[in-house]
Design a protein around this motif. Structure first.
Motif, PDB file in Angstrom:
ATOM      1  N   LEU A  55     -36.652 -26.477  31.045  1.00  0.00           N
ATOM      2  CA  LEU A  55     -35.671 -27.038  30.959  1.00  0.00           C
ATOM      3  C   LEU A  55     -35.435 -27.107  29.487  1.00  0.00           C
ATOM      4  CD1 LEU A  55     -33.992 -28.779  32.853  1.00  0.00           C
ATOM      5  CD2 LEU A  55     -35.498 -30.077  32.877  1.00  0.00           C
ATOM      6  N   THR A  56     -36.333 -26.891  28.728  1.00  0.00           N
ATOM      7  CA  THR A  56     -36.643 -28.178  26.936  1.00  0.00           C
ATOM      8  C   THR A  56     -36.332 -26.683  26.157  1.00  0.00           C
ATOM      9  OG1 THR A  56     -38.599 -27.396  26.253  1.00  0.00           O
ATOM     10  CG2 THR A  56     -38.166 -29.442  26.299  1.00  0.00           C
ATOM     11  N   GLU A  57     -36.119 -25.116  26.989  1.00  0.00           N
ATOM     12  CA  GLU A  57     -35.511 -23.852  26.019  1.00  0.00           C
ATOM     13  C   GLU A  57     -33.852 -23.593  26.438  1.00  0.00           C
ATOM     14  OE1 GLU A  57     -35.532 -21.021  23.042  1.00  0.00           O
ATOM     15  OE2 GLU A  57     -36.961 -22.746  23.795  1.00  0.00           O
ATOM     16  N   PRO A  58     -33.435 -23.460  26.031  1.00  0.00           N
ATOM     17  CA  PRO A  58     -31.264 -23.326  26.254  1.00  0.00           C
ATOM     18  C   PRO A  58     -32.034 -22.822  27.107  1.00  0.00           C
ATOM     19  CG  PRO A  58     -31.316 -24.120  24.392  1.00  0.00           C
ATOM     20  CD  PRO A  58     -32.769 -23.532  24.837  1.00  0.00           C
ATOM     21  N   GLU A  59     -30.686 -22.039  27.898  1.00  0.00           N
ATOM     22  CA  GLU A  59     -30.366 -21.199  28.754  1.00  0.00           C
ATOM     23  C   GLU A  59     -29.895 -19.737  27.941  1.00  0.00           C
ATOM     24  OE1 GLU A  59     -28.395 -21.310  32.226  1.00  0.00           O
ATOM     25  OE2 GLU A  59     -29.893 -22.821  32.688  1.00  0.00           O
ATOM     26  N   ARG A  60     -28.563 -20.394  27.266  1.00  0.00           N
ATOM     27  CA  ARG A  60     -28.788 -19.076  25.961  1.00  0.00           C
ATOM     28  C   ARG A  60     -27.324 -20.271  24.747  1.00  0.00           C
ATOM     29  NH1 ARG A  60     -25.781 -18.652  30.501  1.00  0.00           N
ATOM     30  NH2 ARG A  60     -26.861 -16.523  30.776  1.00  0.00           N
ATOM     31  N   ALA A  61     -27.506 -19.641  23.756  1.00  0.00           N
ATOM     32  CA  ALA A  61     -27.163 -20.859  22.904  1.00  0.00           C
ATOM     33  C   ALA A  61     -26.866 -19.313  21.745  1.00  0.00           C
ATOM     34  CB  ALA A  61     -28.021 -20.971  21.810  1.00  0.00           C
ATOM     35  N   PHE A  62     -25.539 -20.399  20.954  1.00  0.00           N
ATOM     36  CA  PHE A  62     -24.788 -19.458  19.891  1.00  0.00           C
ATOM     37  C   PHE A  62     -24.022 -19.735  18.993  1.00  0.00           C
ATOM     38  CE2 PHE A  62     -23.499 -18.107  24.529  1.00  0.00           C
ATOM     39  CZ  PHE A  62     -23.234 -16.961  24.982  1.00  0.00           C
ATOM     40  N   GLN A  63     -24.152 -18.951  17.965  1.00  0.00           N
ATOM     41  CA  GLN A  63     -23.684 -19.315  16.226  1.00  0.00           C
ATOM     42  C   GLN A  63     -22.811 -18.642  15.770  1.00  0.00           C
ATOM     43  OE1 GLN A  63     -26.548 -20.937  13.817  1.00  0.00           O
ATOM     44  NE2 GLN A  63     -25.477 -20.321  12.401  1.00  0.00           N
ATOM     45  N   PHE A  64     -21.777 -19.232  15.170  1.00  0.00           N
ATOM     46  CA  PHE A  64     -20.707 -18.174  14.408  1.00  0.00           C
ATOM     47  C   PHE A  64     -20.302 -18.520  13.641  1.00  0.00           C
ATOM     48  CE2 PHE A  64     -19.334 -20.466  18.451  1.00  0.00           C
ATOM     49  CZ  PHE A  64     -18.376 -21.034  18.081  1.00  0.00           C
ATOM     50  N   ARG A  65     -19.435 -17.494  12.880  1.00  0.00           N
ATOM     51  CA  ARG A  65     -18.325 -17.704  11.891  1.00  0.00           C
ATOM     52  C   ARG A  65     -16.862 -17.644  12.426  1.00  0.00           C
ATOM     53  NH1 ARG A  65     -18.644 -12.530   8.250  1.00  0.00           N
ATOM     54  NH2 ARG A  65     -17.112 -12.394   9.552  1.00  0.00           N
ATOM     55  N   VAL A  66     -16.451 -19.189  11.606  1.00  0.00           N
ATOM     56  CA  VAL A  66     -15.527 -19.365  11.730  1.00  0.00           C
ATOM     57  C   VAL A  66     -14.131 -19.603  10.417  1.00  0.00           C
ATOM     58  CG1 VAL A  66     -13.738 -21.653  12.722  1.00  0.00           C
ATOM     59  CG2 VAL A  66     -16.433 -21.364  13.643  1.00  0.00           C
ATOM     60  N   PRO A  67     -13.571 -18.107  10.048  1.00  0.00           N
ATOM     61  CA  PRO A  67     -12.846 -18.246   8.640  1.00  0.00           C
ATOM     62  C   PRO A  67     -11.643 -18.823   9.136  1.00  0.00           C
ATOM     63  CG  PRO A  67     -13.527 -16.702   9.807  1.00  0.00           C
ATOM     64  CD  PRO A  67     -14.123 -17.563  10.979  1.00  0.00           C
ATOM     65  N   TRP A  68     -10.735 -19.568   8.408  1.00  0.00           N
ATOM     66  CA  TRP A  68      -9.286 -20.013   8.256  1.00  0.00           C
ATOM     67  C   TRP A  68      -8.922 -20.090   7.595  1.00  0.00           C
ATOM     68  CZ3 TRP A  68      -8.837 -24.940   6.602  1.00  0.00           C
ATOM     69  CH2 TRP A  68      -9.733 -25.726   6.303  1.00  0.00           C
ATOM     70  N   VAL A  69      -7.650 -20.656   6.935  1.00  0.00           N
ATOM     71  CA  VAL A  69      -6.795 -20.936   5.949  1.00  0.00           C
ATOM     72  C   VAL A  69      -6.216 -21.937   5.690  1.00  0.00           C
ATOM     73  CG1 VAL A  69      -5.115 -19.426   4.151  1.00  0.00           C
ATOM     74  CG2 VAL A  69      -5.873 -17.656   5.943  1.00  0.00           C
ATOM     75  N   ASP A  70      -6.841 -22.417   4.283  1.00  0.00           N
ATOM     76  CA  ASP A  70      -5.834 -24.046   4.176  1.00  0.00           C
ATOM     77  C   ASP A  70      -4.842 -23.798   3.458  1.00  0.00           C
ATOM     78  OD1 ASP A  70      -6.149 -23.202   1.500  1.00  0.00           O
ATOM     79  OD2 ASP A  70      -8.007 -24.229   1.211  1.00  0.00           O
ATOM     80  N   ASP A  71      -3.749 -24.956   3.301  1.00  0.00           N
ATOM     81  CA  ASP A  71      -2.839 -25.175   3.159  1.00  0.00           C
ATOM     82  C   ASP A  71      -2.437 -24.598   1.701  1.00  0.00           C
ATOM     83  OD1 ASP A  71      -2.106 -26.068   5.843  1.00  0.00           O
ATOM     84  OD2 ASP A  71      -1.697 -28.495   4.675  1.00  0.00           O
ATOM     85  N   GLU A  72      -3.273 -24.526   1.129  1.00  0.00           N
ATOM     86  CA  GLU A  72      -3.078 -23.136  -0.011  1.00  0.00           C
ATOM     87  C   GLU A  72      -3.690 -22.450  -0.365  1.00  0.00           C
ATOM     88  OE1 GLU A  72      -4.687 -27.079  -0.276  1.00  0.00           O
ATOM     89  OE2 GLU A  72      -3.168 -27.685  -0.755  1.00  0.00           O
ATOM     90  N   GLY A  73      -3.733 -22.224   1.276  1.00  0.00           N
ATOM     91  CA  GLY A  73      -3.613 -20.306   0.501  1.00  0.00           C
ATOM     92  C   GLY A  73      -5.035 -19.326   0.769  1.00  0.00           C
ATOM     93  N   ASN A  74      -5.852 -20.735   0.799  1.00  0.00           N
ATOM     94  CA  ASN A  74      -7.539 -20.908   0.172  1.00  0.00           C
ATOM     95  C   ASN A  74      -8.352 -20.092   1.769  1.00  0.00           C
ATOM     96  OD1 ASN A  74      -7.900 -21.021  -2.798  1.00  0.00           O
ATOM     97  ND2 ASN A  74      -7.419 -23.459  -2.129  1.00  0.00           N
ATOM     98  N   VAL A  75      -9.401 -19.222   1.641  1.00  0.00           N
ATOM     99  CA  VAL A  75      -9.932 -19.129   2.969  1.00  0.00           C
ATOM    100  C   VAL A  75     -11.097 -19.827   2.784  1.00  0.00           C
ATOM    101  CG1 VAL A  75     -11.340 -17.299   4.465  1.00  0.00           C
ATOM    102  CG2 VAL A  75      -8.890 -15.994   3.237  1.00  0.00           C
TER     103      VAL A  75
END
Length: 448
Positions: A55-75
């Motif tokens: 029960l203390t070990e998750p059935e599954r776990a995901f970690q992922f990258r989230v790239p996005w662009v801000d209002d100044e055009g920077n990633v």
């Protein structure tokens, strides 16, 4: 040492060996294990089948990258997480938190707690949690939208109506849920039940916004009623000024209590005449301002920096609705000195183990978070039911169901505490009642 304590120690040692730096998760494990010894003494089959190791070990776990662009055009790049902890009693269900503090340890602690919170509702939902270290504060609507679209582009691979149905949490309100749902719909088609906490125009439920705060007060009133007491006429301290706190203040006021504080990460306001939840709502939800603005608009209010739990004023009921570990041992001592007799947790794990011990020693009754703040996920599950039926229930119908669920949660916690000779230890009672249902389901389904 009993067989149960030996078993707990071995499971705990294995968790720490695997994840030595996950302090929040380890704290949640420690707090939970402390309350289960009488259950495992009565049910040695749980030890033989290593039910806690599973029960203390998750059935599954995901970690992922989230790239996005801000209002100044920077990633920009953030981390995204989703932990699907236990599906033994239904599809994974739990919120998404957007806050700089989010990491795998916090998501696992929240997901582990969610298993038993969801179990206590009596509804067929398993436990999960997710989020990102993205901070929506100070971001434009366009930046939040682009982040949410990028986040959902990956998350949509792992969720589904009968698999995993996320909701909101800290930093994820109606705006964020709308952007997340829009991106899911663009990628996968219209599945209204895939997220909860949606707007009313596209499948949301009446009373969902109010659910956690209202539910907290329904639980608190049940707790006080069991002592021959009532929330009416009580002076209440609330921490936080977000969704949970706002509607906890509203419902407490409607039930005849006087709430004298609200707070955010910078400080708190004190209003001896009673906090006006409508002003807090305008500042925090509409203007996205700071709680200090309240003191500028309400003549009877004053603002101070620091923790509301260090503020020395007499009161009867504490409702911590801000974040984990906000009340430590020293703050708990101040709470006791101020005369508070009841604590009901609107936030997840807001009291440290030292604080819990202070409360026990002083006879302060504690409503555990997994019980007291279960109203949000309960109405999320009711939203899923409405989506499946293609129907919308009235506010009164949802609110009445919520009240029944919260009163039943207290009753089950009380009954479990009494069954195992734990008196008024409602925290242990909630842990045991939530655990028993999940354990029974796991035993019935075999070694999976």
């Amino acid at each position: 040492m009993t067989a149960a304590t030996d078993y707990f120690a071995s499971v705990r040692a294995e968790i720490e060996r695997r994840d030595p730096n996950q302090t929040e998760f380890l704290e949640a494990i420690d707090n939970f294990f402390k309350t289960l010894e009488p259950v495992f003494e009565k049910h040695p089959e749980y030890i033989k089948t290593n039910i806690l190791g599973r029960l203390t070990e998750p059935e599954r776990a995901f970690q992922f990258r989230v790239p996005w662009v801000d209002d100044e055009g920077n990633v920009q790049v953030n981390r995204g997480f989703r932990v699907q902890f236990s599906g033994a009693i239904g599809p994974y269900k739990g919120g998404l938190r957007f806050h700089p503090s989010v990491n795998l340890s916090i998501v696992k602690f929240l997901g582990f707690e969610q298993i038993f919170k969801n179990s206590l509702t009596g509804l067929p939902i398993g436990g999960g949690k997710g989020g990102s270290d993205f901070d929506p504060k100070g971001k434009s609507d366009g930046e939040v939208m682009r982040f949410c679209q990028s986040f959902m582009t990956e998350l949509q691979r792992h969720i589904g109506l009968d698999i995993d149905v996320p909701a909101g949490d800290i930093g994820v309100g109606g705006r964020e849920i709308g952007f997340l749902y829009g991106q899911y719909r663009r990628l996968r088609g219209a599945e209204r039940g895939i997220l909860t906490g949606k707007g009313l125009s596209y499948g949301g439920s009446l009373a969902r916004t109010e659910a956690t705060g209202f539910g907290l007060l329904y639980y608190t009133e049940a707790l006080l009623k069991a002592q021959g007491d009532s929330i009416k006429g009580k002076t209440v301290k609330v921490s936080g000024a977000g969704n949970v706190a706002i509607y906890a203040i509203q419902k407490a006021t409607e039930l005849g209590a006087k709430v004298v504080t609200a707070s955010d990460s910078n400080g708190f306001v004190y209003d001896p005449n009673g906090i006006d939840y409508k002003v807090v709502q305008q500042i925090k939800e509409v203007e996205r301002g700071r709680i200090s603005d309240y003191a500028e608009r309400v003549a009877t209010a004053t603002y101070q920096e620091g923790s509301v739990w260090d503020f020395d004023v007499d009161y009867d009921v504490a409702l911590p609705c801000a974040t984990q570990n906000e009340i430590d041992g020293a703050k708990a001592e101040t709470l006791v000195k101020n005369g508070a007799k009841y604590v009901a947790c609107g936030a997840n794990m807001p009291c440290t183990p030292d604080a819990v011990q202070v409360f026990k020693k002083a006879g302060v009754l504690l409503g555990a978070a997994k019980a007291a703040n279960a109203g949000g996920v309960a109405v999320s599950a009711l939203e899923m039911s409405q989506n499946s039926e293609r129907l919308s229930w009235t506010f009164e119908e949802v609110d009445n169901r919520l009240k029944d669920i919260m009163e039943n949660i207290f009753a089950e916690s009380q009954a479990a505490a009494e069954e195992y000779g734990l008196g008024k230890d409602y925290l242990a009672g909630a842990n045991i009642a939530g655990f028993n249902k999940v354990a029974d389901a796991m035993m019935a389904q075999g070694i999976i």
